[in-house]
Design a protein around this motif. Structure first.
Motif, PDB file in Angstrom:
ATOM      1  N   ILE A 126      -1.838  20.649  46.969  1.00 36.77           N
ATOM      2  CA  ILE A 126      -2.657  19.468  46.630  1.00 36.77           C
ATOM      3  C   ILE A 126      -4.148  19.805  46.730  1.00 36.77           C
ATOM      4  O   ILE A 126      -4.968  19.224  46.022  1.00 36.77           O
ATOM      5  CB  ILE A 126      -2.281  18.203  47.440  1.00 36.77           C
ATOM      6  N   ASP A 127      -4.501  20.775  47.579  1.00 37.93           N
ATOM      7  CA  ASP A 127      -5.907  21.191  47.669  1.00 37.93           C
ATOM      8  C   ASP A 127      -6.400  21.712  46.319  1.00 37.93           C
ATOM      9  O   ASP A 127      -7.573  21.558  45.967  1.00 37.93           O
ATOM     10  CB  ASP A 127      -6.031  22.281  48.741  1.00 37.93           C
ATOM     11  N   LEU A 128      -5.491  22.322  45.550  1.00 38.34           N
ATOM     12  CA  LEU A 128      -5.874  22.878  44.242  1.00 38.34           C
ATOM     13  C   LEU A 128      -5.578  21.917  43.093  1.00 38.34           C
ATOM     14  O   LEU A 128      -5.817  22.252  41.939  1.00 38.34           O
ATOM     15  CB  LEU A 128      -5.146  24.208  44.005  1.00 38.34           C
ATOM     16  N   ARG A 158      -3.489  30.936  41.609  1.00 37.21           N
ATOM     17  CA  ARG A 158      -2.237  30.167  41.554  1.00 37.21           C
ATOM     18  C   ARG A 158      -1.536  30.348  40.196  1.00 37.21           C
ATOM     19  O   ARG A 158      -0.334  30.579  40.130  1.00 37.21           O
ATOM     20  CB  ARG A 158      -2.531  28.671  41.776  1.00 37.21           C
ATOM     21  N   ASP A 186       2.236  24.650  55.779  1.00 36.80           N
ATOM     22  CA  ASP A 186       2.323  25.487  54.581  1.00 36.80           C
ATOM     23  C   ASP A 186       3.226  26.703  54.799  1.00 36.80           C
ATOM     24  O   ASP A 186       4.018  27.064  53.921  1.00 36.80           O
ATOM     25  CB  ASP A 186       0.912  25.914  54.128  1.00 36.80           C
ATOM     26  N   GLU A 195      -1.836  23.433  50.448  1.00 33.71           N
ATOM     27  CA  GLU A 195      -2.669  24.193  49.521  1.00 33.71           C
ATOM     28  C   GLU A 195      -2.428  23.724  48.081  1.00 33.71           C
ATOM     29  O   GLU A 195      -3.351  23.673  47.269  1.00 33.71           O
ATOM     30  CB  GLU A 195      -2.426  25.707  49.641  1.00 33.71           C
ATOM     31  N   GLY A 231     -10.877  19.475  45.726  1.00 31.47           N
ATOM     32  CA  GLY A 231     -10.045  19.878  46.860  1.00 31.47           C
ATOM     33  C   GLY A 231      -9.225  18.728  47.439  1.00 31.47           C
ATOM     34  O   GLY A 231      -9.083  17.664  46.826  1.00 31.47           O
ATOM     35  N   VAL A 232      -8.702  18.936  48.645  1.00 31.33           N
ATOM     36  CA  VAL A 232      -7.684  18.038  49.199  1.00 31.33           C
ATOM     37  C   VAL A 232      -8.209  16.615  49.430  1.00 31.33           C
ATOM     38  O   VAL A 232      -7.491  15.631  49.226  1.00 31.33           O
ATOM     39  CB  VAL A 232      -7.064  18.640  50.489  1.00 31.33           C
ATOM     40  N   ARG A 263      -8.489  23.521  55.538  1.00 31.76           N
ATOM     41  CA  ARG A 263      -8.464  24.085  54.176  1.00 31.76           C
ATOM     42  C   ARG A 263      -9.807  24.733  53.837  1.00 31.76           C
ATOM     43  O   ARG A 263      -9.859  25.815  53.261  1.00 31.76           O
ATOM     44  CB  ARG A 263      -8.128  22.985  53.145  1.00 31.76           C
ATOM     45  N   ARG A 264     -10.918  24.061  54.180  1.00 35.98           N
ATOM     46  CA  ARG A 264     -12.239  24.604  53.809  1.00 35.98           C
ATOM     47  C   ARG A 264     -12.582  25.844  54.620  1.00 35.98           C
ATOM     48  O   ARG A 264     -13.359  26.675  54.179  1.00 35.98           O
ATOM     49  CB  ARG A 264     -13.321  23.538  53.936  1.00 35.98           C
ATOM     50  N   LEU A 304     -12.613  27.325  45.079  1.00 37.41           N
ATOM     51  CA  LEU A 304     -11.481  26.526  44.595  1.00 37.41           C
ATOM     52  C   LEU A 304     -11.066  26.939  43.177  1.00 37.41           C
ATOM     53  O   LEU A 304      -9.876  27.054  42.879  1.00 37.41           O
ATOM     54  CB  LEU A 304     -11.817  25.032  44.636  1.00 37.41           C
TER      55      LEU A 304
END
Lengths: 315, 315
Positions: free
Chosen positions: A235-237, B295, B215, A233, A242-243, B279-280, B288
């Protein structure tokens, strides 16, 4: 509510007992050393007030939790009518084989047989058992009553139902089960930890950074985001798209450094002198026990913090 | 108090500006795009109240911090009388070479010239400069006003005094400087992150675990202890006799799995389909941006939590 047998009540077994009893499960404690279950209970009596004071007992008084824990003298008695056995005997293949043969012989056929081993594959000590479909590894980080993650590792013959029931039992105890699809040495967490530690030892051995600088890089850097999101998550952000976007933008950096990670430094070689000198300068040997208590208090405070932010900011 | 020039005021530059201005430093913001510094200031105006609300401005009102930030039109003006230049231009070697040549020509000889690059070695763009002794990399994790760690990376000719002054400047701004002894691709944090990510992608590509399970293994497992201790202190406390004892007991597990870490999985190959699908499913593309704000709020809450535990439990 489930009935659980803790088989082997040392360091790991007693910690599982706290986690399961807090969840409302009835626990039988058995150890081949007749004194050990009694000692485990004494230890638990000492820990519970701390947990209650940190709001980590779901509002239950220590006595209520203690009431669910019963040391028993005979293994057959511990296994009577249990749903789940959590085995915590020494990390020795012959021992595990003998213990699992006995567990499989004595426990009711519907009971799940779970080993806490961190070092042995479940296939290595369950292959020949009539009840091998109900056997798996459930490996915690220590102590499980403060660290939610636990990895469920199947042997090739472990039944999907065994995996599901065990994941469910753990979830109801507030755990975050990692449900592996097949077994591999090191399982998931020690493999990830190992990959990072190999690089940490290399950086110190090759004179790029100090032991303390590696710790700073995690405790004041990388592990902050990882402690609530995990690495994927994160690196997705870390890229607008996204990733996939992250991988396309940044993979080159990582593939460039990969070749320099192919050499293993012997952790017990010259580098251990550097590592130990730095650690012992910061923490004398006589303070190791006190510091482990500080770590557990930090973990309690972090658990309370994460529960609070889950409420306020969402998952 | 120090005077600082932020050269390049995009994503990274504006975040450094917040961190340095909060510390009481006077900041000149310059970007070759005349609008950019103005936009950076708008962004900062939006962030400061959030920081103040989370007790992350040392009790200073947002206006007080804003007063220290001045967009300027000419680079020479930005560099006038500065102690420290934080450069944040595009990650392109030719750009960095040109920018550093200009910085070295224009800045007073006692100013330190620091690049935020994550991808380029300091030796690659400072070798030919008369003032190369005052050049280094100061690489943050994003955003630096919420993540204390920043790595200081010397070129072979960077003076010890430059490293010391910069570490001191960062410490006074509440940062935790990692003072590397020599340069290496990936520096310290991306090397550690990369080592872990390589294993994470391998585990998913080879079908051992899901993206989410990796994760969980960090956010509910490994990263909890790392977030306040780092990996070396973690293993130092994981064996009765400290880190040497840990290495003697457990190195075998890690050396056994090392050979299976020698193969690199292409992150952009088939595995990215699995990673992105997972992730999606959990986070649609449209969310995102919202999640990145979540975050940052989590990081703010964690910073406040760590300050509190430092007070209550000690370092």
């Amino acid at each position: 509510m489930a009935r659980i047998a803790i088989v082997g009540t040392g360091f790991v077994g007693r910690a599982w007992a706290i986690s399961y009893a807090r969840a409302g499960y009835d626990i039988a404690l058995w150890d081949q050393d007749a004194d050990a279950a009694r000692k485990a209970l004494d230890y638990i009596v000492g820990v519970l007030p701390d947990l209650a004071a940190n709001d980590l007992t779901d509002g239950q008084a220590p006595e209520v939790i203690l009431d669910r824990l019963k040391p028993v003298a005979r293994l057959a008695e511990a296994l009577e009518g249990v749903d789940h056995v959590q085995e915590n005997t020494p990390e020795n293949l012959e021992v595990k084989r003998a213990v699992f043969a006995e567990l499989d012989r004595l426990a009711a056929p519907e009971a799940v047989l779970a080993s806490s081993t961190s070092a042995l594959l479940p296939s290595a000590f369950t292959e020949g058992l009539p009840g091998r479909r109900r056997c798996l590894v459930v490996h915690p980080l220590n102590p499980p009553y403060l660290i939610p993650a636990a990895e469920l590792v199947p042997a090739p013959w472990t039944s999907p139902e065994t995996m599901e029931r065990t994941a469910d039992l753990l979830r109801r105890a507030g755990h975050a089960p990692i449900v592996m699809k097949r077994e591999i040495d090191g399982f998931l967490m020690n493999r990830l930890q190992g990959a990072l530690l190999e690089e940490a030892f290399r950086l110190v051995a090759d004179g790029y950074a100090s032991v303390e600088d590696v710790d700073i890089g995690l405790r004041d850097g990388l592990a902050l985001r990882w402690s609530f999101m995990g690495p994927f998550e994160t690196i997705d952000l870390n890229a607008p798209g996204g990733v996939r976007d992250y991988v396309l933008r940044y993979q080159q950096i990582y593939s460039n450094i990969f070749p320099s990670m192919q050499r293993r430094v012997d952790w017990a070689g010259p580098v251990i002198e550097t590592v130990e000198a730095d650690r012992r300068k910061r923490l004398p040997p006589s303070d190791l026990g006190r510091r482990a208590m500080w770590r557990d208090r930090q973990l309690m405070a972090l658990a309370a913090h994460k529960r609070r932010t889950r409420r306020e900011l969402g998952d």
